[in-house]
Design a protein around this motif. Structure first.
Motif, PDB file in Angstrom:
ATOM      1  N   LEU A   1      -2.943   2.017  15.001  1.00  0.00           N
ATOM      2  CA  LEU A   1      -1.939   2.040  14.035  1.00  0.00           C
ATOM      3  C   LEU A   1      -1.693   3.621  13.556  1.00  0.00           C
ATOM      4  N   THR A   2      -0.558   4.283  13.820  1.00  0.00           N
ATOM      5  CA  THR A   2      -0.471   5.557  13.432  1.00  0.00           C
ATOM      6  C   THR A   2       0.245   5.256  11.940  1.00  0.00           C
ATOM      7  N   VAL A   3      -0.284   5.571  10.893  1.00  0.00           N
ATOM      8  CA  VAL A   3      -0.092   5.004   9.414  1.00  0.00           C
ATOM      9  C   VAL A   3       0.099   6.559   8.737  1.00  0.00           C
ATOM     10  N   VAL A   4       1.346   6.509   8.101  1.00  0.00           N
ATOM     11  CA  VAL A   4       1.636   7.812   7.199  1.00  0.00           C
ATOM     12  C   VAL A   4       1.735   7.242   5.650  1.00  0.00           C
ATOM     13  N   GLY A   5       1.058   8.283   4.948  1.00  0.00           N
ATOM     14  CA  GLY A   5       1.148   7.862   3.446  1.00  0.00           C
ATOM     15  C   GLY A   5       0.530   8.808   2.600  1.00  0.00           C
ATOM     16  N   MET A   6       0.396   8.488   1.471  1.00  0.00           N
ATOM     17  CA  MET A   6      -0.643   9.491   0.753  1.00  0.00           C
ATOM     18  C   MET A   6      -2.082   9.075   0.765  1.00  0.00           C
ATOM     19  N   PRO A   7      -2.939  10.050   0.526  1.00  0.00           N
ATOM     20  CA  PRO A   7      -4.339  10.083   1.195  1.00  0.00           C
ATOM     21  C   PRO A   7      -4.830   8.714   0.557  1.00  0.00           C
ATOM     22  N   LYS A   8      -4.834   8.498  -0.756  1.00  0.00           N
ATOM     23  CA  LYS A   8      -5.353   7.356  -1.482  1.00  0.00           C
ATOM     24  C   LYS A   8      -4.717   6.009  -1.098  1.00  0.00           C
TER      25      LYS A   8
ATOM     26  N   TYR B   1       0.776  -1.236  -0.007  1.00  0.00           N
ATOM     27  CA  TYR B   1      -0.160   0.011   0.077  1.00  0.00           C
ATOM     28  C   TYR B   1       0.808   1.187  -0.083  1.00  0.00           C
ATOM     29  N   GLY B   2       2.126   1.279   0.121  1.00  0.00           N
ATOM     30  CA  GLY B   2       3.070   2.403  -0.020  1.00  0.00           C
ATOM     31  C   GLY B   2       2.833   3.205   1.369  1.00  0.00           C
ATOM     32  N   VAL B   3       2.392   2.945   2.329  1.00  0.00           N
ATOM     33  CA  VAL B   3       2.526   3.319   3.831  1.00  0.00           C
ATOM     34  C   VAL B   3       3.462   2.846   4.741  1.00  0.00           C
ATOM     35  N   ASN B   4       3.558   3.592   5.753  1.00  0.00           N
ATOM     36  CA  ASN B   4       4.197   3.379   6.986  1.00  0.00           C
ATOM     37  C   ASN B   4       3.715   3.483   8.177  1.00  0.00           C
ATOM     38  N   VAL B   5       3.933   2.501   9.084  1.00  0.00           N
ATOM     39  CA  VAL B   5       3.279   2.552  10.393  1.00  0.00           C
ATOM     40  C   VAL B   5       4.391   2.881  11.377  1.00  0.00           C
ATOM     41  N   SER B   6       4.226   3.994  11.990  1.00  0.00           N
ATOM     42  CA  SER B   6       5.185   4.754  12.908  1.00  0.00           C
ATOM     43  C   SER B   6       5.215   4.073  14.260  1.00  0.00           C
ATOM     44  N   ARG B   7       3.736   4.237  14.932  1.00  0.00           N
ATOM     45  CA  ARG B   7       3.630   3.786  16.186  1.00  0.00           C
ATOM     46  C   ARG B   7       2.460   3.163  16.351  1.00  0.00           C
TER      47      ARG B   7
END
Length: 553
Positions: free
Chosen positions: A347-354, A319-325
């Motif tokens: 889960l704190t997930v960082v990535g593009m909206p889509k 999905y092209g996202v990162n989980v930081s915490r």
């Protein structure tokens, strides 16, 4: 008004519901009353039960035993379930010191019992009953009565001594906690001293100036150092990059890194210059840091993902996202690939909206589902707890067979399910409000029935000379060891006050005092320490009670 007499005085299932509900309602209401800032809280239910029993209220004995047992099992199992996720981490780090202090409390109380037996020339069978009441340990009384089974008189006197001293056993621990807090506790003692119940993560921003880092991928860099970290975002000029495992770092890259607090200094040595920006404030709008990358908190509510390791989900690749915490209850965990996820984790997930939308669909994020407690798993866990508590254990040199009792078995199963359930893909998640309500409900039922049972004949026994002696010696056995060892533990400055309260309550097998401690301190440290100490202390007291009787009969 005959129907009122039927409700209150005619033994039946309905009368039991009415009487127990009255005791609980009155005790909980009075428990909110504070005198000079001190309140007994839910423990007041126990004393209202004694009052009700003293004025002649009684219920069917089988109904009373059922209600008392059910309340106790419900309380200790849900308590174990609550502390389970953090239990083994605490046990590995501080289990030995916690149990050492608990053992000291048990041995000090035992030694004091032997001394008082000699001083007042009381039969050891009576004093064992006093000790069991002073330490609120009915399983120990049952074990001692097995040795006295040839003499019903001795067994009955021991039970009477336990009933008379039990109220002071409950109140004594609360008194000690209140005295320690009033006269011996500083502001520093109230601060948490271990990271099991707070945020153990650290967020820092660094500019890559270390030449050894240039050209290395994030995965290669992570494998080359001992410290664990997550690169959440990379600012490269005006470009915002959501890093993947194969993303290569360049000099002058501006990176946002999540790591453990203890590894924060190592991150500065690894990447280079640390930016003087505080990313650890409680309120940060992560979605307004830049316009292209967003940060969402997604709830893990897909049951088939329960117990999976984070790395097994391949969120970066898929999905092209990162989980930081990961937020689990009140604990923030670093989102490493080997972290085993639990149903209900946030889960704190960082990535593009889509990309975030796709990750959200995969993880579930059904908040409504989490609002429904898993009652089936609770009843199943209680079943296994009761079964474990009734397994006979043969110990060389001890007459008869010992058991851990329904309380000991239930708290052990609760801890195991809370800690290891996700590994077995067992859904044990319960909302915090539901968990708290079940614990309070179970404890209230247990205290009401316990007080009602002890209230019958309580005043007549106390007013006799031997009854007064039992109460006095019971108060000494309860208060003196706790006061001395609690003061000594505070003077070491190695444990916060909440942890010390939990150790004292666990060593005395006193859930009522634990409830008082958690109500006044409002942290999980008393519960975790209580669960760590309780099983060993409970079992040790059961063995000691039998050994004292056997040594003198």
């Amino acid at each position: 008004m005959k129907w009122i007499e039927t409700l209150l005085l005619q033994p039946s299932a309905l009368q039991t519901v009415v009487v127990v509900s009255m005791i609980c309602a009155a005790g909980l209401a009075l428990g909110k009353v504070r005198i000079k800032g001190i309140s007994l809280g839910i423990a007041f239910v126990f004393f209202m039960g004694i009052v009700a029993g003293s004025v002649g209220l009684s219920v069917n004995s089988d109904m009373l035993n059922y209600c008392e047992t059910f309340g106790l099992v419900l309380f200790v199992y849900t308590l174990g379930l609550h502390v389970g996720p953090n239990f083994f981490g605490s046990l590995r780090k501080e289990g030995m010191p916690f149990n050492a202090w608990g053992l000291a409390v048990v041995l000090a109380g035992t030694l004091l019992t032997v001394v008082l037996t000699a001083v007042f020339s009381e039969p050891i069978t009576d004093m064992v009953g006093v000790m069991c009441g002073a330490t609120t340990n009915t399983p120990a009384l049952g074990a001692a009565q097995q040795v006295m089974k040839d003499s019903d008189t001795l067994a009955n006197r021991a039970a009477l001594a336990t009933a008379v001293t039990y109220p002071m056993g409950v109140l004594g621990v609360i008194i000690v906690i209140a005295l320690l807090r009033r006269f011996c506790v500083s502001d520093d003692d109230l601060q948490l001293r271990h990271s099991g119940t707070d945020d153990s993560t650290f967020v820092g921003q660094y500019i890559v100036t270390n030449p050894a880092v240039e050209g290395k991928s994030v995965a290669m860099l992570a494998q080359s150092v001992r410290e664990r970290f997550i690169v959440s975002r990379i600012w490269r000029g005006k470009q915002v990059v959501v890093p993947h495992a194969d993303t290569q770092l360049r000099l002058k890259d501006n990176v946002l890194v999540v790591t453990n607090k203890n590894d924060a200094a190592a991150m500065e040595m690894l990447f280079g210059e640390k930016k003087k920006v505080d990313w650890n404030r409680s309120h940060i709008d992560w979605n307004h840091i830049d316009s292209k990358v967003e940060s969402h908190v997604i709830v893990l509510s897909r049951t088939r993902l329960n117990g999976k390791r984070l790395g097994e989900l391949h969120l970066r690749e898929a999905y092209g996202v990162n989980v930081s915490r990961v937020l689990r209850g009140d604990v923030k965990l670093l989102a490493t690939d080997d972290l085993r996820l639990q149903y209900g984790d946030r889960l704190t997930v960082v990535g593009m909206p889509k990309d975030l939308e796709h990750a959200e669909a995969f993880l579930g994020n059904s908040v409504q589902t989490l609002n429904e407690p898993n009652l089936g798993s609770i009843f199943l866990g209680m079943l296994f707890g009761v079964a474990l508590g009734t397994i006979p254990l043969a110990i060389p040199g001890i007459k008869g067979q010992l058991t851990m009792g329904v309380a000991g078995g239930s708290i052990i199963v609760g801890i195991l399910v809370g800690a290891l359930g996700p590994r077995l893909h067992f859904i044990s998640y319960t909302t915090r409000s539901a968990s708290l309500m079940l614990r309070k409900l179970g404890l209230a039922l247990y205290l009401a029935c316990l007080g009602l049972d002890a209230g019958d004949g309580f005043l007549s026994t106390v007013m006799r000379p031997e009854g007064l002696l039992w109460v006095a010696t019971g108060a000494i056995i309860t208060i003196v060891p706790l006061l001395l060892l609690g003061w000594a533990a505070l003077k070491t400055h190695k444990m916060d006050f909440g942890t010390i309260c939990g150790i004292l309550c666990g060593a005395m097998a006193n859930p009522m005092a634990l409830s008082y401690a958690t109500d006044t301190i409002r942290e999980d440290t008393p519960s975790i320490a209580y669960a760590t100490v309780y099983p060993a202390a409970l079992f040790l007291r059961v063995v000691i009670a039998q050994m004292l009787v056997m040594a003198c009969m």
